[in-house]
Every structure is written in C-alpha cells, then in structure tokens.
Motif scaffolding. Structure first.
Motif, mmCIF file in Angstrom:
data_model
loop_
_atom_site.group_PDB
_atom_site.id
_atom_site.type_symbol
_atom_site.label_atom_id
_atom_site.label_comp_id
_atom_site.label_asym_id
_atom_site.label_seq_id
_atom_site.Cartn_x
_atom_site.Cartn_y
_atom_site.Cartn_z
ATOM 1 N N ASP A 1 0.785 -1.221 0.093
ATOM 2 C CA ASP A 1 0.095 -0.006 0.125
ATOM 3 C C ASP A 1 0.797 1.312 0.039
ATOM 4 O O ASP A 1 1.357 1.594 0.966
ATOM 5 C CB ASP A 1 -0.873 -0.183 1.201
ATOM 6 C CG ASP A 1 -1.837 1.171 1.241
ATOM 7 O OD1 ASP A 1 -1.734 2.147 0.390
ATOM 8 O OD2 ASP A 1 -2.697 1.210 2.285
ATOM 9 N N GLU B 1 -10.442 -13.866 -0.854
ATOM 10 C CA GLU B 1 -11.350 -13.723 0.185
ATOM 11 C C GLU B 1 -12.343 -14.790 0.530
ATOM 12 O O GLU B 1 -12.664 -15.235 1.540
ATOM 13 C CB GLU B 1 -12.231 -12.272 -0.172
ATOM 14 C CG GLU B 1 -12.995 -11.791 0.892
ATOM 15 C CD GLU B 1 -14.464 -12.190 0.785
ATOM 16 O OE1 GLU B 1 -15.190 -12.100 1.652
ATOM 17 O OE2 GLU B 1 -14.725 -12.940 -0.327
ATOM 18 N N VAL C 1 -8.310 -5.843 5.952
ATOM 19 C CA VAL C 1 -9.078 -5.276 4.865
ATOM 20 C C VAL C 1 -9.755 -6.271 4.023
ATOM 21 O O VAL C 1 -8.806 -6.986 3.343
ATOM 22 C CB VAL C 1 -8.316 -3.906 3.984
ATOM 23 C CG1 VAL C 1 -9.715 -3.437 3.319
ATOM 24 C CG2 VAL C 1 -7.694 -3.017 4.799
ATOM 25 N N ASP C 2 -10.975 -6.291 3.876
ATOM 26 C CA ASP C 2 -11.856 -7.373 3.019
ATOM 27 C C ASP C 2 -12.215 -6.674 1.770
ATOM 28 O O ASP C 2 -12.859 -5.682 1.798
ATOM 29 C CB ASP C 2 -12.920 -7.879 3.906
ATOM 30 C CG ASP C 2 -13.890 -8.834 3.140
ATOM 31 O OD1 ASP C 2 -13.180 -9.337 2.063
ATOM 32 O OD2 ASP C 2 -15.021 -8.953 3.451
ATOM 33 N N HIS C 3 -11.864 -7.256 0.700
ATOM 34 C CA HIS C 3 -12.403 -6.681 -0.598
ATOM 35 C C HIS C 3 -13.270 -8.030 -1.368
ATOM 36 O O HIS C 3 -12.602 -8.420 -2.129
ATOM 37 C CB HIS C 3 -11.311 -6.253 -1.502
ATOM 38 C CG HIS C 3 -10.352 -5.208 -0.827
ATOM 39 N ND1 HIS C 3 -10.925 -3.905 -0.653
ATOM 40 C CD2 HIS C 3 -9.005 -5.119 -0.379
ATOM 41 C CE1 HIS C 3 -9.832 -3.143 -0.161
ATOM 42 N NE2 HIS C 3 -8.958 -3.850 0.168
ATOM 43 N N ALA D 1 -13.334 -7.632 -5.558
ATOM 44 C CA ALA D 1 -11.827 -8.243 -6.047
ATOM 45 C C ALA D 1 -11.770 -9.541 -5.611
ATOM 46 O O ALA D 1 -10.672 -10.283 -6.119
ATOM 47 C CB ALA D 1 -10.989 -7.195 -5.625
ATOM 48 N N VAL E 1 -7.932 -10.342 0.212
ATOM 49 C CA VAL E 1 -8.034 -9.865 1.415
ATOM 50 C C VAL E 1 -6.385 -9.441 1.645
ATOM 51 O O VAL E 1 -5.674 -10.069 1.237
ATOM 52 C CB VAL E 1 -8.159 -10.833 2.486
ATOM 53 C CG1 VAL E 1 -9.853 -10.995 2.652
ATOM 54 C CG2 VAL E 1 -7.698 -11.839 2.509
ATOM 55 N N ARG F 1 -17.729 -8.204 -12.230
ATOM 56 C CA ARG F 1 -16.412 -7.732 -11.674
ATOM 57 C C ARG F 1 -15.733 -7.336 -12.990
ATOM 58 O O ARG F 1 -15.765 -7.939 -14.092
ATOM 59 C CB ARG F 1 -15.631 -9.101 -11.450
ATOM 60 C CG ARG F 1 -15.966 -9.520 -10.137
ATOM 61 C CD ARG F 1 -15.403 -10.947 -9.647
ATOM 62 N NE ARG F 1 -15.744 -11.058 -7.978
ATOM 63 C CZ ARG F 1 -16.423 -11.891 -7.459
ATOM 64 N NH1 ARG F 1 -17.415 -12.505 -8.384
ATOM 65 N NH2 ARG F 1 -16.797 -12.147 -6.364
ATOM 66 N N VAL G 1 -6.366 -3.663 -9.300
ATOM 67 C CA VAL G 1 -6.059 -3.774 -8.097
ATOM 68 C C VAL G 1 -5.433 -2.415 -7.753
ATOM 69 O O VAL G 1 -5.836 -1.753 -6.726
ATOM 70 C CB VAL G 1 -5.406 -5.073 -7.669
ATOM 71 C CG1 VAL G 1 -4.553 -4.788 -6.266
ATOM 72 C CG2 VAL G 1 -5.723 -6.516 -7.742
ATOM 73 N N SER H 1 -8.542 0.566 -8.624
ATOM 74 C CA SER H 1 -9.689 0.512 -7.841
ATOM 75 C C SER H 1 -9.324 0.454 -6.237
ATOM 76 O O SER H 1 -10.028 0.949 -5.474
ATOM 77 C CB SER H 1 -10.487 -0.850 -8.075
ATOM 78 O OG SER H 1 -9.813 -1.956 -8.059
ATOM 79 N N LEU H 2 -8.119 -0.101 -5.789
ATOM 80 C CA LEU H 2 -7.860 -0.395 -4.434
ATOM 81 C C LEU H 2 -6.699 0.189 -4.083
ATOM 82 O O LEU H 2 -6.581 0.482 -2.642
ATOM 83 C CB LEU H 2 -7.885 -1.971 -4.281
ATOM 84 C CG LEU H 2 -8.851 -2.836 -4.543
ATOM 85 C CD1 LEU H 2 -8.611 -4.285 -4.198
ATOM 86 C CD2 LEU H 2 -10.167 -2.347 -3.881
#
Length: 400
Positions: A212, A224, A255-257, A260, A263, A333, A392, A395-396
């Motif tokens: 990140d 996930e 964090v849970d996605h 996508a 996790v 998706r 990824v 969007s994240l």
C-alpha cells in the motif's frame, strides 16, 4: 460547465477522434484538430496526447510499473514501448466498446473481454457472453463497433465438456493425486507466494507481498472466498503450514475486498511477506503489467504462468483482457484477465497470481499480470479468471 455543455463537448470530441485515423501523420493530425476548432493541447482529451511525440505510425504506451531499486518496493517507475498506431487505434476502440457493453445493464449480458490481434494485423475484437436474444448488442453499440470484431458466445444450452467435479480432475482423468505445496520452513522469517495458506475453514494459495503506497504498508494476500464467514472477514486469522508440520501465524485480515475477491492480511510479526514466488530458483517480483502491457503480451502471443498450492506451476495463453465477469453473484467484476484453461486452477489454487518474466530483464525477475480467483465451470468455456494487477491498483490502491 453545465451537464448539457459537457455532453456537447464530449460529442464533438468523439467526432474529432473518429477522424484521427491510423497512419495519419503529425501535420495532418494538427490540421484535423485546427479544422475542428481545437488547440493541439486538446489531444489529451482525445486520448492521443502522445501522438505528436512519436514517429509517424507509432504510439508510445505504458506497459508496466517496475521497481527502480530492487530493495525498495515503492520505487515504481513507468516503462513504455511504442506500438503500431493502427493496432493501438483498434485496441483502444475495443476497450471503448467493452466499456459501453459493461455499462449497458441489459438483461442477458454475462460479460465480455477485449482480444487484441497481433501487431501485423492491426485488429482487435470483443468477445461477448450472453443468454437469449443477441439483438441488443446492435441496439447498444450502434455503429460504435465498426471495424471491431464481435464474437458472440451464447449460453442457452450445450454440453459441458469440462470436468464434472474438482475431485475428478484432482484424482481422476490425468491419473495424478495432488498434495498441497507446503512452505519448506517458516524459520526463514519470510513466506513466499505460491504455497499453501490456511483459514479456519479451508486452504488457499498465498500470493507474493502486496503493498500500500499510501501507508507504506506491506501485506500477505490471498483469496477472500477462502474465509467461510457470513459477514466481513476482517480480523480472521491466516496461517502457514510447512513441510515440518509446524504452522506459523501469518496475521489477521486487515481489509476485506469481496468484489475483487482478495484480502489484505496484516503480518503478525512472526513472518514477513516477501516479493517472491516459490519456484526453483525463487522468482522475484519486480513490478506489474498495465492494461496496455497485457495487450502487448497478447499481441505477441506470450503466455502467463502461475504457481498454485494444488496444481503447482502451469502455463497458458491469454484469452482476453479488460474483461467483465457477471456469471457469479449479483454484481459484475471489472478489469479481469482470462487465461489458460480449466486444468490450470482447482480448489486451493485461488489466491495465486498470474505472471510473466520481465520482458526487458527476464533473468532478473517477473511482472505480475493478475490475481487468480476461479476457473470456468459453464458450458463451452475453459479459462482461469481473476482481477488484473492494474485493476487492483486503480480500484484499491495496492500494487505488487
């Protein structure tokens, strides 16, 4: 600017863009903009702002984000290459067509994917999956899809030639009984991608370190859906079994996605994530492909690879990029990759990544293409699908 004025500008820009045909030289390009009342700076809004910086007939595209320094995962730099303008225009048009289909929200639409042709052909197509009447495709696209091939795949009926069950593949047709790929030893202090990880309810494949850039944090990552939780899986534990029969605590889900289907697991401190895939010798992750990087791989006929906890190392052709998958759940998706075949992913392989050797430095490491979530089980289809690395990031916010 009012909504009406914005719509008018977009409409005018679209008309100008249609006039920017492949092979147009710079002088003709400038005349076309000027005749429409635009300055050269408007090229940015037309999506061809690099046009003036290249030799006639070529367009530069960003193909990858690659580490400038191997010891600094946040030192990503853009890598570019030039591609034929005719091919670029066709693929860009296919991206637009695919996006329009995804936004149509028409009953019967199950998904679509962009399939760039090779560089010599200068073409691209869009594969569309649907049920029922295909007439809506023409209604939605109108003349927008001119010069773009449309491959309609219907799912009304048909026999499934694939495996009936996971067990049939795991222990049946190929005559091989598969055992999980376990990490050799957790006492190294790190855990690479491509080995088994476990939740309270099932097993999956551990991915390489995910980063990140905003918080400068690094995470373990896996699928996930490996967590059998009714609500959010934040706080759920992830462990690493090893060949020595000793298990190590990787950490808990930070964090849970679910869209996508991944996790981010914050390390507990017992082991640290590492930017490697468990191959022999280990494959170091140097960065990731962009959307145009994936298009380039497909145009050159380059395959993707993966290392899963159950099937190990496999290789397969890319079947589509920038894909939309609406076969599951009550949402679609976006930014998916389709590659390989149904034999490349079984239960326990989810959470692995697809990758390709760094095109410029294949001996130094690999670039991540995407994250493997599932395989097809519907009739007539055979591929692995999952979220692209660029999606990824877009969007994240994470990168590999």
């Amino acid at each position: 600017m009012s909504d009406k004025n914005t719509e008018n500008v977009v409409r005018r820009l679209s008309r100008v863009r249609e006039r920017l045909h492949a092979g147009m030289d710079r002088r003709e390009f400038v005349r076309t903009l000027a005749s429409a009342g635009y300055a050269v700076g408007m090229a940015h809004f037309l999506g061809v702002d690099d046009f003036l910086e290249t030799d006639d007939g070529d367009v530069p595209v960003v193909t990858a984000l690659v580490r400038e320094r191997d010891d600094d995962p946040f030192s990503l730099e853009k890598r570019t290459r030039t591609v034929p303008a005719e091919w670029y225009a066709a693929v860009e048009k296919a991206f637009e067509v695919n996006d329009l289909l995804a936004k149509s929200k028409v009953m019967g639409y199950l998904g679509s994917a962009v399939v760039p042709g090779d560089y010599r052909s200068g073409t691209a197509s869009v594969t569309i999956g649907l049920t029922g009447d295909a007439s809506f495709v023409g209604d939605v696209l109108g003349t927008v899809a001119d010069d773009i091939g449309l491959d309609i795949e219907r799912f009304d009926d048909g026999d499934d030639d694939g495996f009936e069950t996971i067990e049939e593949f795991r222990n049946g047709r190929d005559g091989v009984t598969r055992q999980p790929r376990l990490a050799r030893d957790g006492r190294t202090g790190t855990a690479p991608g491509g080995v088994t990880c476990e939740t309270d309810s099932s097993m999956a494949t551990l991915g390489p370190a995910m980063y990140d850039p905003e918080s400068k944090s690094e995470y373990f990552v896996t699928a996930e859906h490996a967590f059998d939780a009714e609500d959010a899986v934040v706080g759920e534990a992830l462990t690493l079994p090893t060949e020595s029969e000793e298990s190590f605590d990787l950490g808990t889900v930070s964090v849970d996605h679910p869209v996508a289907d991944l996790v981010a697991v914050e390390p507990s401190g017992e082991l640290e994530p590492i930017n490697q895939i468990d191959t022999s010798p280990p494959s170091s992750v140097r960065g990731q492909f962009t959307r145009w990087g994936l298009a380039d791989l497909l145009a050159r006929g380059e395959p993707l690879e993966k290392v899963g906890a159950m099937t190990g190392h496999t290789t397969g052709e890319i079947q589509g990029i920038d894909a939309v998958t609406c076969f599951t759940d009550d949402f679609c998706r976006h930014g998916q990759i389709r590659w390989g075949g149904e034999m490349d992913l079984i239960d326990g392989d989810s959470g692995s990544v697809s990758y390709h050797p760094d095109p410029e430095n294949p001996e130094e490491g690999i670039l991540i293409a995407g994250f493997n979530n599932a395989r097809t089980w519907w009739p007539g289809q055979s591929y692995v699908w999952g979220i692209s690395a660029y999606q990824v990031t877009n969007s994240l916010g994470y990168h590999f």
